[in-house]
Design a protein around this motif. Structure first.
Motif, PDB file in Angstrom:
ATOM      1  N   GLY A   1       0.560  -1.194   0.000  1.00  0.00           N
ATOM      2  CA  GLY A   1       0.000   0.000   0.000  1.00  0.00           C
ATOM      3  C   GLY A   1       0.617   1.314   0.000  1.00  0.00           C
ATOM      4  O   GLY A   1      -0.130   2.231  -0.234  1.00  0.00           O
ATOM      5  N   GLU A   2       1.891   1.533   0.209  1.00  0.00           N
ATOM      6  CA  GLU A   2       2.434   2.888   0.293  1.00  0.00           C
ATOM      7  C   GLU A   2       2.267   3.663  -1.011  1.00  0.00           C
ATOM      8  O   GLU A   2       2.031   4.840  -0.995  1.00  0.00           O
ATOM      9  N   GLU A   3       2.399   2.996  -2.169  1.00  0.00           N
ATOM     10  CA  GLU A   3       2.384   3.692  -3.443  1.00  0.00           C
ATOM     11  C   GLU A   3       1.043   4.347  -3.743  1.00  0.00           C
ATOM     12  O   GLU A   3       0.972   5.453  -4.223  1.00  0.00           O
ATOM     13  N   GLY A   4      -0.059   3.612  -3.493  1.00  0.00           N
ATOM     14  CA  GLY A   4      -1.364   4.125  -3.871  1.00  0.00           C
ATOM     15  C   GLY A   4      -2.114   4.764  -2.735  1.00  0.00           C
ATOM     16  O   GLY A   4      -3.283   5.061  -2.864  1.00  0.00           O
ATOM     17  N   GLY A   5      -1.495   4.970  -1.590  1.00  0.00           N
ATOM     18  CA  GLY A   5      -2.220   5.548  -0.476  1.00  0.00           C
ATOM     19  C   GLY A   5      -1.564   5.172   0.824  1.00  0.00           C
ATOM     20  O   GLY A   5      -0.356   5.241   0.965  1.00  0.00           O
ATOM     21  N   GLY A   6      -2.392   4.723   1.777  1.00  0.00           N
ATOM     22  CA  GLY A   6      -1.906   4.443   3.108  1.00  0.00           C
ATOM     23  C   GLY A   6      -1.196   3.117   3.229  1.00  0.00           C
ATOM     24  O   GLY A   6      -1.307   2.238   2.395  1.00  0.00           O
ATOM     25  N   ALA A   7      -0.448   2.997   4.322  1.00  0.00           N
ATOM     26  CA  ALA A   7       0.271   1.765   4.615  1.00  0.00           C
ATOM     27  C   ALA A   7      -0.707   0.699   5.077  1.00  0.00           C
ATOM     28  O   ALA A   7      -1.749   0.993   5.658  1.00  0.00           O
ATOM     29  N   GLY A  53       6.958  -4.167  -5.706  1.00  0.00           N
ATOM     30  CA  GLY A  53       6.397  -3.590  -6.920  1.00  0.00           C
ATOM     31  C   GLY A  53       4.878  -3.604  -6.970  1.00  0.00           C
ATOM     32  O   GLY A  53       4.305  -3.814  -8.030  1.00  0.00           O
ATOM     33  N   GLY A  54       4.234  -3.421  -5.828  1.00  0.00           N
ATOM     34  CA  GLY A  54       2.773  -3.407  -5.792  1.00  0.00           C
ATOM     35  C   GLY A  54       2.140  -4.785  -5.807  1.00  0.00           C
ATOM     36  O   GLY A  54       0.927  -4.905  -5.884  1.00  0.00           O
ATOM     37  N   ARG A  55       2.961  -5.822  -5.732  1.00  0.00           N
ATOM     38  CA  ARG A  55       2.446  -7.194  -5.695  1.00  0.00           C
ATOM     39  C   ARG A  55       2.888  -7.852  -4.398  1.00  0.00           C
ATOM     40  O   ARG A  55       3.871  -7.465  -3.792  1.00  0.00           O
ATOM     41  N   VAL A  56       2.143  -8.891  -3.996  1.00  0.00           N
ATOM     42  CA  VAL A  56       2.480  -9.661  -2.803  1.00  0.00           C
ATOM     43  C   VAL A  56       2.634 -11.118  -3.238  1.00  0.00           C
ATOM     44  O   VAL A  56       1.842 -11.620  -4.034  1.00  0.00           O
ATOM     45  N   PHE A  57       3.667 -11.793  -2.706  1.00  0.00           N
ATOM     46  CA  PHE A  57       3.937 -13.182  -3.041  1.00  0.00           C
ATOM     47  C   PHE A  57       3.835 -14.039  -1.787  1.00  0.00           C
ATOM     48  O   PHE A  57       4.396 -13.684  -0.754  1.00  0.00           O
ATOM     49  N   ALA A  58       3.115 -15.156  -1.877  1.00  0.00           N
ATOM     50  CA  ALA A  58       3.026 -16.155  -0.810  1.00  0.00           C
ATOM     51  C   ALA A  58       3.729 -17.401  -1.320  1.00  0.00           C
ATOM     52  O   ALA A  58       3.338 -17.964  -2.343  1.00  0.00           O
ATOM     53  N   CYS A  59       4.784 -17.821  -0.629  1.00  0.00           N
ATOM     54  CA  CYS A  59       5.677 -18.856  -1.150  1.00  0.00           C
ATOM     55  C   CYS A  59       5.789 -20.031  -0.199  1.00  0.00           C
ATOM     56  O   CYS A  59       5.942 -19.857   1.007  1.00  0.00           O
ATOM     57  N   SER A  83     -12.018  -6.162  -3.633  1.00  0.00           N
ATOM     58  CA  SER A  83     -12.742  -7.273  -4.240  1.00  0.00           C
ATOM     59  C   SER A  83     -12.261  -7.550  -5.663  1.00  0.00           C
ATOM     60  O   SER A  83     -12.522  -8.607  -6.211  1.00  0.00           O
ATOM     61  N   SER A  84     -11.544  -6.606  -6.276  1.00  0.00           N
ATOM     62  CA  SER A  84     -11.005  -6.813  -7.620  1.00  0.00           C
ATOM     63  C   SER A  84      -9.600  -7.386  -7.592  1.00  0.00           C
ATOM     64  O   SER A  84      -9.041  -7.707  -8.635  1.00  0.00           O
ATOM     65  N   SER A  85      -9.015  -7.518  -6.407  1.00  0.00           N
ATOM     66  CA  SER A  85      -7.695  -8.120  -6.272  1.00  0.00           C
ATOM     67  C   SER A  85      -7.829  -9.634  -6.413  1.00  0.00           C
ATOM     68  O   SER A  85      -8.870 -10.198  -6.111  1.00  0.00           O
ATOM     69  N   SER A  86      -6.758 -10.300  -6.881  1.00  0.00           N
ATOM     70  CA  SER A  86      -6.832 -11.752  -7.024  1.00  0.00           C
ATOM     71  C   SER A  86      -5.455 -12.389  -6.897  1.00  0.00           C
ATOM     72  O   SER A  86      -4.442 -11.780  -7.227  1.00  0.00           O
ATOM     73  N   TRP A  87      -5.438 -13.634  -6.403  1.00  0.00           N
ATOM     74  CA  TRP A  87      -4.233 -14.437  -6.309  1.00  0.00           C
ATOM     75  C   TRP A  87      -4.128 -15.295  -7.557  1.00  0.00           C
ATOM     76  O   TRP A  87      -5.122 -15.841  -8.024  1.00  0.00           O
ATOM     77  N   SER A  88      -2.922 -15.456  -8.081  1.00  0.00           N
ATOM     78  CA  SER A  88      -2.689 -16.366  -9.204  1.00  0.00           C
ATOM     79  C   SER A  88      -1.400 -17.136  -8.946  1.00  0.00           C
ATOM     80  O   SER A  88      -0.514 -16.673  -8.227  1.00  0.00           O
ATOM     81  N   LEU A  89      -1.314 -18.335  -9.518  1.00  0.00           N
ATOM     82  CA  LEU A  89      -0.106 -19.139  -9.376  1.00  0.00           C
ATOM     83  C   LEU A  89       0.944 -18.645 -10.354  1.00  0.00           C
ATOM     84  O   LEU A  89       0.629 -18.307 -11.495  1.00  0.00           O
ATOM     85  N   VAL A  90       2.185 -18.583  -9.888  1.00  0.00           N
ATOM     86  CA  VAL A  90       3.328 -18.215 -10.730  1.00  0.00           C
ATOM     87  C   VAL A  90       4.303 -19.390 -10.678  1.00  0.00           C
ATOM     88  O   VAL A  90       4.062 -20.361  -9.960  1.00  0.00           O
ATOM     89  N   PRO A  91       5.414 -19.377 -11.419  1.00  0.00           N
ATOM     90  CA  PRO A  91       6.327 -20.528 -11.410  1.00  0.00           C
ATOM     91  C   PRO A  91       6.722 -20.960  -9.994  1.00  0.00           C
ATOM     92  O   PRO A  91       6.940 -20.140  -9.107  1.00  0.00           O
ATOM     93  N   SER A  92       6.796 -22.268  -9.812  1.00  0.00           N
ATOM     94  CA  SER A  92       7.069 -22.870  -8.504  1.00  0.00           C
ATOM     95  C   SER A  92       8.511 -22.679  -8.068  1.00  0.00           C
ATOM     96  O   SER A  92       9.402 -22.439  -8.883  1.00  0.00           O
ATOM     97  N   LEU A  93       8.722 -22.854  -6.760  1.00  0.00           N
ATOM     98  CA  LEU A  93      10.063 -22.883  -6.190  1.00  0.00           C
ATOM     99  C   LEU A  93      10.804 -24.123  -6.696  1.00  0.00           C
ATOM    100  O   LEU A  93      10.168 -25.099  -7.124  1.00  0.00           O
TER     101      LEU A  93
END
Length: 107
Positions: A1-7, A53-59, A83-93
């Motif tokens: 959040g810092e970029e688009g508004g509050g923390a 970079g405005g994204r969050v990663f859960a690994c 509600s418009s945010s979404s999680w997607s799978l990216v390349p695995s560890l």
């Protein structure tokens, strides 16, 4: 959040004593309140997470069957609507990780 508004702070997945969670909660610092955010695609406990970079990663982490994940999910966020945010799978560890640690910073 810092970029688009509050923390803000995200509480991602975890274990409630009986099951592994998919839930995500967001603490909005400026408003001093927690709110529900969009759930992960799969339950994860003991995961590593970081924002960049405005994204969050859960690994990595562990699922509700006790298996270690090698998967990574990325939260793409809409700063105007949670509600418009979404999680997607990216390349695995390369290896499944029960508990990861990540550090990010700006130079």
């Amino acid at each position: 959040g810092e970029e688009g508004g509050g923390a803000e702070i995200l509480a991602i997945g975890g274990f409630d004593g009986s099951r592994v969670l998919r839930s995500v909660e967001r603490y909005v610092v400026e408003e001093d309140r927690w709110e529900k955010a969009v759930d992960l695609k799969m339950p994860r406990a003991f995961l590593g997470a970081f924002g960049r970079g405005g994204r969050v990663f859960a690994c990595g982490g562990q699922d509700d069957q006790g298996n270690f994940h090698d998967t990574v999910e990325m939260l793409t966020r809409d700063e105007n609507s949670s509600s418009s945010s979404s999680w997607s799978l990216v390349p695995s560890l390369l290896l499944p990780e029960p508990c990861c640690s990540f550090a990010t910073g700006c130079i």
